[in-house]
Design a protein around this motif. Structure first.
Motif, PDB file in Angstrom:
ATOM      1  N   ASP A 335       2.709  -8.804  -5.772  1.00 18.15           N
ATOM      2  CA  ASP A 335       2.431  -9.864  -6.742  1.00 18.15           C
ATOM      3  C   ASP A 335       3.772 -10.523  -7.056  1.00 18.15           C
ATOM      4  OD1 ASP A 335       0.160 -10.653  -9.058  1.00 18.15           O
ATOM      5  OD2 ASP A 335       2.239 -10.883  -9.734  1.00 18.15           O
ATOM      6  N   ILE A 338       5.539  -8.843 -10.093  1.00 17.53           N
ATOM      7  CA  ILE A 338       5.571  -7.383 -10.180  1.00 17.53           C
ATOM      8  C   ILE A 338       6.543  -6.827  -9.141  1.00 17.53           C
ATOM      9  CG2 ILE A 338       4.237  -5.256 -10.021  1.00 17.53           C
ATOM     10  CD1 ILE A 338       3.412  -6.941 -12.375  1.00 17.53           C
ATOM     11  N   PRO A 362     -10.294  -2.715  -7.534  1.00 21.03           N
ATOM     12  CA  PRO A 362     -10.129  -3.355  -8.844  1.00 21.03           C
ATOM     13  C   PRO A 362     -10.142  -2.299  -9.943  1.00 21.03           C
ATOM     14  CG  PRO A 362     -11.787  -4.484  -7.533  1.00 21.03           C
ATOM     15  CD  PRO A 362     -11.479  -3.207  -6.821  1.00 21.03           C
ATOM     16  N   LYS A 384       2.622   2.623 -13.846  1.00 18.92           N
ATOM     17  CA  LYS A 384       2.082   1.297 -14.144  1.00 18.92           C
ATOM     18  C   LYS A 384       3.200   0.268 -14.127  1.00 18.92           C
ATOM     19  CE  LYS A 384       2.890   0.680 -19.015  1.00 18.92           C
ATOM     20  NZ  LYS A 384       2.458  -0.096 -20.170  1.00 18.92           N
ATOM     21  N   GLY A 386       3.041  -4.092 -15.152  1.00 21.15           N
ATOM     22  CA  GLY A 386       2.207  -5.265 -15.392  1.00 21.15           C
ATOM     23  C   GLY A 386       0.851  -4.929 -15.964  1.00 21.15           C
ATOM     24  N   SER A 387       0.767  -3.793 -16.663  1.00 18.67           N
ATOM     25  CA  SER A 387      -0.488  -3.370 -17.271  1.00 18.67           C
ATOM     26  C   SER A 387      -0.210  -2.799 -18.647  1.00 18.67           C
ATOM     27  CB  SER A 387      -1.175  -2.305 -16.410  1.00 18.67           C
ATOM     28  OG  SER A 387      -2.276  -1.733 -17.095  1.00 18.67           O
ATOM     29  N   THR A 411      -1.576  -1.770 -11.610  1.00 20.15           N
ATOM     30  CA  THR A 411      -0.690  -2.928 -11.545  1.00 20.15           C
ATOM     31  C   THR A 411      -1.525  -4.192 -11.344  1.00 20.15           C
ATOM     32  OG1 THR A 411       1.293  -3.815 -10.471  1.00 20.15           O
ATOM     33  CG2 THR A 411      -0.306  -2.691  -9.045  1.00 20.15           C
ATOM     34  N   ARG A 412      -0.866  -5.259 -10.957  1.00 15.18           N
ATOM     35  CA  ARG A 412      -1.568  -6.483 -10.569  1.00 15.18           C
ATOM     36  C   ARG A 412      -1.273  -6.758  -9.101  1.00 15.18           C
ATOM     37  NH1 ARG A 412       0.743  -8.489 -15.337  1.00 15.18           N
ATOM     38  NH2 ARG A 412       2.154  -9.813 -14.106  1.00 15.18           N
ATOM     39  N   GLY A 415      -2.326 -11.264  -8.940  1.00 15.75           N
ATOM     40  CA  GLY A 415      -2.785 -11.657 -10.271  1.00 15.75           C
ATOM     41  C   GLY A 415      -3.947 -10.866 -10.817  1.00 15.75           C
ATOM     42  N   ALA A 416      -4.576 -10.017 -10.000  1.00 15.25           N
ATOM     43  CA  ALA A 416      -5.765  -9.288 -10.444  1.00 15.25           C
ATOM     44  C   ALA A 416      -5.414  -7.857 -10.812  1.00 15.25           C
ATOM     45  CB  ALA A 416      -6.816  -9.295  -9.345  1.00 15.25           C
ATOM     46  N   PRO A 417      -5.955  -7.323 -11.936  1.00 23.68           N
ATOM     47  CA  PRO A 417      -5.728  -5.907 -12.279  1.00 23.68           C
ATOM     48  C   PRO A 417      -6.253  -5.007 -11.167  1.00 23.68           C
ATOM     49  CG  PRO A 417      -6.653  -7.116 -14.134  1.00 23.68           C
ATOM     50  CD  PRO A 417      -6.749  -8.026 -12.950  1.00 23.68           C
ATOM     51  N   THR A 418      -5.394  -4.143 -10.674  1.00 27.52           N
ATOM     52  CA  THR A 418      -5.712  -3.368  -9.476  1.00 27.52           C
ATOM     53  C   THR A 418      -5.213  -1.940  -9.631  1.00 27.52           C
ATOM     54  OG1 THR A 418      -5.499  -5.375  -8.123  1.00 27.52           O
ATOM     55  CG2 THR A 418      -5.387  -3.269  -6.958  1.00 27.52           C
TER      56      THR A 418
END
Length: 428
Positions: A335, A338, A362, A384, A386-387, A411-412, A415-418
């Motif tokens: 990302d 990140i 996800p 973690k 970015g969360s 993390t992301r 851009g998506a929470p993963t």
């Protein structure tokens, strides 16, 4: 610092309290004081609790020496893990011990600062004298400056205890005034406290709290900035979180890590600077790995998660050199915001900790639990970036009956929470 002088950081004298601490330092510097320190150290080694130890010390060495001997002996015991055998000859207060860096890094700084031929160095804000000691051992004559009488007393005692007193002059002065008196301009012949080179370590704590604003350091950022402008041969210790925008042009910024944490950040004056940014890593064997860039390398490329996830060393992240490591690994960011890298192959690099990626999904707590149970995982280490999740809380929530282990990275990705479920592979 010891309870006898809890608030006086280098450059911040505290009146009657400082006077009392100086008196105590002078008392323990006497033969009787040395004997009291030895006795206190023996009681500490025996595991005698503080109340009983102080009672025995008062009876054996007297009321005046008992408290100081116990306090300074406790600081010596704390210092031993870092300073080794030297700790049993040095004196620290709690704050000066906390401010003191690792001797191996002080020696590294001293040798770099002296490499250009400087023979006399001002230690501006000498605290307990640990930088003064490293400079003197490296062959320099040192003027140790502090407005705090406790810092001056500690430095005088510690340098004498290590046989370095003939190379050191301890002086009472305000660093702000000394730096302000350096002539303007390139200052190729500029001096501070009579020296052509300097180390500055501003106090970055007050009342037990870190001062995040450099303008509130002691001395403040204005003094730091001026020193860097007018004295080419200098190094300033700064907070690891210093904004890159604060770094003046032509000044090298360096971040040093050890054991996965930043242990110091440095600004090298223009006469010593050899790079735009530098990341350094102190290894367990005492060696130092270095990564440098002459200009901003920019961002690493961004791509989807591949077979391996790599967590860069914090010195690489803080120095802005993640793109260099990505290039070494033929890797990319997961990302753009990140600092996790990914690649097709395992990494043999001191600059990353690596994990084989087993699953990517996800973020969904229920599905993550089910996946871990299906894989027989009962214990996880949660990482973690970015969360907002709390790693300890999530680790408890994911605990199960299985015997397997995994690393769960929240993390992301694009851009998506993963969530990435990984197998530990190698660590720097």
């Amino acid at each position: 610092m010891s309870s006898t002088h809890p608030a006086a950081e280098s450059g911040d004298p505290s009146g009657d309290e400082a006077t009392e601490t100086v008196r105590q330092l002078r008392d323990v510097a006497t033969p009787a004081g040395a004997a009291a320190l030895d006795r206190a150290a023996a009681l500490l080694a025996e595991g005698v609790d503080a109340v009983a130890a102080l009672t025995r010390l008062r009876a054996e060495v007297g009321v005046d020496l008992a408290g100081p001997a116990w306090g300074f002996a406790r600081q010596r015991a704390r210092a031993r893990a870092v300073f080794g055998a030297d700790a049993d000859r040095l004196l620290f207060t709690g704050d000066t011990l906390e401010q003191a860096g690792r001797p191996v890094l002080a020696t590294r700084r001293a040798h770099r600062l002296l490499a250009g031929g400087a023979t006399a160095v001002a230690d501006l804000g000498c605290a307990a004298g640990t930088d003064t000691i490293a400079l003197a051992r490296a062959g320099a004559r040192v003027v140790a400056v502090d407005r705090d009488p406790v810092a001056r007393e500690l430095t005088a005692f510690n340098t004498a205890a290590l046989g370095l007193a003939d190379r050191v002059q301890v002086r009472a002065a305000d660093v702000v005034d000394l730096v302000a008196a350096i002539p303007d301009g390139p200052a190729t012949g500029g001096r501070v406290a009579g020296c052509a080179a300097a180390v500055l370590d501003p106090a970055r704590r007050a009342g037990g709290r870190r001062l995040l604003d450099p303008d509130r350091w002691s001395p403040p950022w204005s003094t730091v900035s001026r020193l860097l402008d007018v004295l080419p041969t200098c190094v300033v210790k700064v907070a690891p979180g210093l904004d890159h925008d604060r770094v003046p042009p032509g000044v090298e910024a360096e971040w040093v890590s050890a054991g996965g944490s930043i242990v110091e950040a440095l600004l090298w004056g223009r006469g010593v600077s050899a790079a735009w940014r530098r990341a350094a890593q102190l290894r367990p064997d005492g060696s130092v790995a270095e990564l440098t860039a002459d200009a901003d390398p920019g961002l690493a490329p961004v791509a989807g998660v591949r077979a391996w996830l790599h967590e860069p060393d914090p010195a690489v992240i803080r120095s802005g050199l993640v793109a260099l490591v990505a290039e070494q690994l033929d890797g990319s960011l997961v990302d753009p915001t990140i600092a996790y890298l990914t690649s097709d192959a395992a990494a043999d690099s001191p600059w990353v900790s690596s994990y084989r990626v087993a699953e990517v999904l996800p973020f969904n707590l229920k599905k993550l639990r089910a996946l871990l149970r299906a894989r027989g995982v009962g214990r996880v280490t949660v990482k973690k970036r970015g969360s907002a999740i709390e790693p300890e809380t999530l680790a408890r929530q994911l605990r199960g009956p299985g015997s397997g282990t995994a690393v769960v990275v929240v993390t992301r990705v694009a851009g998506a929470p993963t969530v990435l479920v990984c197998e530990p592979a190698q660590a720097r």
